[in-house]
Design an enzyme around this catalytic site. Structure first.
Site, short mmCIF file in Angstrom:
data_model
loop_
_atom_site.label_atom_id
_atom_site.label_comp_id
_atom_site.label_asym_id
_atom_site.label_seq_id
_atom_site.Cartn_x
_atom_site.Cartn_y
_atom_site.Cartn_z
N LYS A 118 -42.61 -53.22 -9.92
CA LYS A 118 -43.38 -53.83 -11.02
C LYS A 118 -42.43 -54.50 -11.97
CE LYS A 118 -47.70 -54.05 -12.47
NZ LYS A 118 -48.96 -53.94 -11.70
N ASP A 146 -50.50 -59.62 -13.18
CA ASP A 146 -51.04 -58.41 -13.81
C ASP A 146 -51.52 -58.90 -15.19
OD1 ASP A 146 -51.06 -55.26 -13.34
OD2 ASP A 146 -50.55 -55.55 -15.43
P1 NDP Z 1 -55.87 -59.89 -17.69
O1 NDP Z 1 -54.71 -60.29 -18.51
O2 NDP Z 1 -56.55 -60.92 -16.85
O3 NDP Z 1 -56.99 -59.21 -18.60
C1 NDP Z 1 -56.69 -58.08 -19.37
C2 NDP Z 1 -57.90 -57.72 -20.20
O4 NDP Z 1 -57.68 -56.45 -20.78
C3 NDP Z 1 -58.15 -58.68 -21.35
O5 NDP Z 1 -59.52 -58.74 -21.62
C4 NDP Z 1 -57.35 -58.03 -22.48
O6 NDP Z 1 -57.82 -58.36 -23.79
C5 NDP Z 1 -57.61 -56.56 -22.21
N1 NDP Z 1 -56.47 -55.79 -22.71
C6 NDP Z 1 -55.22 -55.81 -22.25
N2 NDP Z 1 -54.42 -54.99 -22.96
C7 NDP Z 1 -55.21 -54.47 -23.90
C8 NDP Z 1 -54.99 -53.53 -24.93
N3 NDP Z 1 -53.76 -52.99 -25.14
N4 NDP Z 1 -56.05 -53.20 -25.71
C9 NDP Z 1 -57.28 -53.74 -25.51
N5 NDP Z 1 -57.55 -54.62 -24.52
C10 NDP Z 1 -56.54 -54.97 -23.74
O7 NDP Z 1 -55.36 -58.68 -16.77
P2 NDP Z 1 -55.99 -58.10 -15.43
O8 NDP Z 1 -57.47 -58.22 -15.46
O9 NDP Z 1 -55.23 -58.67 -14.30
O10 NDP Z 1 -55.56 -56.56 -15.52
C11 NDP Z 1 -56.40 -55.55 -16.10
C12 NDP Z 1 -55.96 -54.19 -15.62
O11 NDP Z 1 -56.09 -54.12 -14.18
C13 NDP Z 1 -54.51 -53.81 -15.92
O12 NDP Z 1 -54.44 -52.40 -16.11
C14 NDP Z 1 -53.79 -54.14 -14.61
O13 NDP Z 1 -52.61 -53.40 -14.46
C15 NDP Z 1 -54.85 -53.71 -13.60
N6 NDP Z 1 -54.74 -54.29 -12.27
C16 NDP Z 1 -54.69 -55.64 -12.08
C17 NDP Z 1 -54.65 -56.17 -10.80
C18 NDP Z 1 -54.68 -57.64 -10.55
O14 NDP Z 1 -54.74 -58.01 -9.38
N7 NDP Z 1 -54.68 -58.49 -11.55
C19 NDP Z 1 -54.58 -55.29 -9.62
C20 NDP Z 1 -54.72 -53.89 -9.93
C21 NDP Z 1 -54.78 -53.42 -11.20
P3 NDP Z 1 -56.90 -59.27 -24.74
O15 NDP Z 1 -56.91 -60.64 -24.12
O16 NDP Z 1 -57.57 -59.21 -26.07
O17 NDP Z 1 -55.53 -58.66 -24.73
O1 2IT Z 2 -51.48 -53.34 -10.23
C1 2IT Z 2 -51.55 -54.07 -9.22
O2 2IT Z 2 -51.79 -53.58 -8.10
C2 2IT Z 2 -51.38 -55.50 -9.37
N1 2IT Z 2 -51.20 -55.97 -10.50
C3 2IT Z 2 -51.38 -56.41 -8.17
C4 2IT Z 2 -50.04 -56.41 -7.50
C5 2IT Z 2 -49.88 -57.41 -6.38
O3 2IT Z 2 -48.75 -57.46 -5.88
O4 2IT Z 2 -50.83 -58.10 -6.00
#
Ligand code: NDP
Ligand code: 2IT
Length: 452
Positions: free
Chosen positions: A132, A172
């Site tokens: 990561k 992420d």
């Molecule tokens: P994005 O940046 O697309 O969206 C994140 C969302 O979460 C936004 O709405 C953001 O609001 C909110 N957010 C983030 N940090 C905070 C915080 N500290 N407090 C309140 N709201 C918060 O990210 P993703 O959708 O890609 O990721 C979301 C989660 O999913 C994370 O935990 C990530 O690790 C996990 N994840 C992502 C994957 C992927 O493929 N993208 C795969 C597996 C897991 P704001 O804009 O106001 O900060």
């Molecule tokens: O938390 C996760 O699994 C991710 N942000 C996706 C990682 C990836 O390599 O697609």
């Protein structure tokens, strides 16, 4: 023969040592606790895993890189951020895992995410190790040009550590298609290589996989559906609360809606929206994916069915299902108690470690089906591995094919976690099932490859 209680004592010692050796990294301690606390039965049953040094090696990253990321804003002011890449474990394949750009990023956060990623990636069965990275850079309110300059500076150091056979980053929090584009461009420029498999989450026209943007959210909904099926229920007609409004939340809502559930909330760090008619995805995508705006403007533009609640907890909204999809520790003990009081049936983690240990405990005690992130949100990294496979073969698959593979992978992960939990006397405990099943795959590979 080692007993479970002797094994537990040894694990407790190791956890204390982890806290001493990694001071001021609470998220990493939390992730290590969550995994190690469930391993005693497998270490007691399989003496080869209790070999001195195996778990100790697993909790120490193979490599950690920290670097300076200087960049200039549109006014010419210089900013200095910190960049990280933690290459945690490569026993099963090249390091694989996302990059997070958020002001809360520090080494402990990246280590917790990298540690989780080892087990998650093992559960996919696709031959990817765990890593990561990211930065404390905050993309909010930055112009495209500023984000581009930041990404170029970040890659100017990162490029020497990554490669299609070495370490393959993706997105992420704060890193989506735009950032992956700028990062890929700079990698290509510095190395003079068209090395598509060095990053995943690329655009569909230049080496990306169809369904990668949707994969994490879709996969989590499929995992929740599989947990409900075990209880003789399905998604049709269920009300769901979803937190976040980014990549994972949007495609969680899309799949819930497609499968007949009613997703009534989304949120960001400013507050949450409740829409009793169900979230209008076209409007949410326009605000979040095109305008990069805030969720209060969803409520303003949607009309009377929706209201915006500044601050507050989205978990106060009564629902059958909860799918936390924002960030770590966003669902605590009080939230869990509220969800239980409101009759929640299943909680499935789209985000990484969104529920605190106390919340997980409470939900499980109350008999709520609980899907831990390392199983439930593995669809994203799984389709990243399918993107690598397509890049390697210089081909691209149809959306239908990728979606079918994703559905098979999520079904397999669910079955593996379910069966492993039963095998270790913890029926219905997906946390134990996911941790032990992921651990077994990584530990077998580490044992076979010697002390390295
Ligand atoms: P994005 O940046 O697309 O969206 C994140 C969302 O979460 C936004 O709405 C953001 O609001 C909110 N957010 C983030 N940090 C905070 C915080 N500290 N407090 C309140 N709201 C918060 O990210 P993703 O959708 O890609 O990721 C979301 C989660 O999913 C994370 O935990 C990530 O690790 C996990 N994840 C992502 C994957 C992927 O493929 N993208 C795969 C597996 C897991 P704001 O804009 O106001 O900060
Ligand atoms: O938390 C996760 O699994 C991710 N942000 C996706 C990682 C990836 O390599 O697609």
């Amino acid at each position: 023969m080692t007993t479970r209680s002797e094994t537990r004592t040894a694990l407790d010692h190791l956890l204390t040592e982890i806290e001493h050796r990694n001071p001021a990294q609470p998220e990493f301690h939390q992730a290590a606790h969550e995994v190690l606390e469930t391993l005693a039965p497998v270490l007691a049953a399989r003496p080869e895993y209790a070999e001195p040094g195996l778990v100790e090696r697993l909790v120490e990253p193979e490599r950690q890189v920290i670097f300076r990321v200087p960049w200039q804003d549109d006014q010419g002011r210089v900013h200095v951020n910190r960049g990280f890449r933690v290459e945690f474990n490569s026993a099963l394949g090249p390091y694989k895992g996302g990059l997070r750009f958020h002001p809360s990023v520090n080494l402990g956060v990246i280590k917790f995410l990298g540690f989780e990623q080892i087990f998650k990636n093992a559960l996919t069965g696709l031959g990817i190790g765990g890593g990561k990275g990211g930065s404390d850079f905050d993309p909010h309110g930055r112009s495209d040009a500023e984000v581009m300059r930041f990404c170029q500076s970040f890659m100017t150091e990162l490029y020497r550590h990554i490669g299609e056979h070495t370490d393959v980053p993706a997105g992420d929090i704060g890193v989506g298609g735009r950032e992956i584009g700028y990062l890929f461009g700079q990698y290509r420029r510095i190395t003079n290589r068209w090395e598509a498999g060095v990053l995943t989450g690329k655009g569909a026209g230049w080496g990306g996989s169809l369904i990668r943007p949707e994969a994490t959210g879709y996969g989590n909904v499929l995992f929740a559906a599989a947990m409900l099926r075990e209880r003789g229920e399905d998604l049709e007609g269920q009300t769901a609360v979803v937190s976040g409004s980014g990549n994972v939340a949007i495609y969680t809502i899309e799949k819930l809606t497609a499968l007949g559930a009613n997703a009534v909330t989304c949120s960001d760090s400013s507050g949450y929206v409740v829409d009793e008619k169900g979230i209008d995805l076209d409007l949410l995508k326009q605000i979040k994916e095109v305008e990069r705006g805030r969720v209060d403007s969803y409520a303003e533009r949607r009309g009377s069915s929706a209201r915006f609640v500044p601050g507050g907890s989205v978990w106060d909204v009564p629902a059958d299902l909860a799918l936390p999809s924002a960030t770590q520790n966003e669902l605590d003990e009080n939230d869990a108690a509220t969800l239980i009081r409101n009759g929640v049936k299943a909680v499935s983690e789209g985000a990484n470690m969104p529920a605190t240990p106390e919340a997980v405990h409470l939900l499980q005690q109350a008999g709520v089906a609980f899907g831990p992130g390392k199983a439930a949100n593995a669809g994203g990294v799984a389709v990243s591995a399918l993107e690598m496979a397509q890049n390697h073969a210089r081909t691209s698959w149809t959306a239908e094919r990728v979606e079918e593979e994703l559905a098979d992978i999520m079904t397999n992960i669910h079955t593996t976690c379910h069966e492993t939990a039963e095998r270790y006397d913890a029926p219905g405990d997906y946390v134990t099932g996911a941790n032990i099943a992921g651990f077994e795959r990584v530990a077998d590979a580490m044992l076979a490859q010697g002390v390295i």
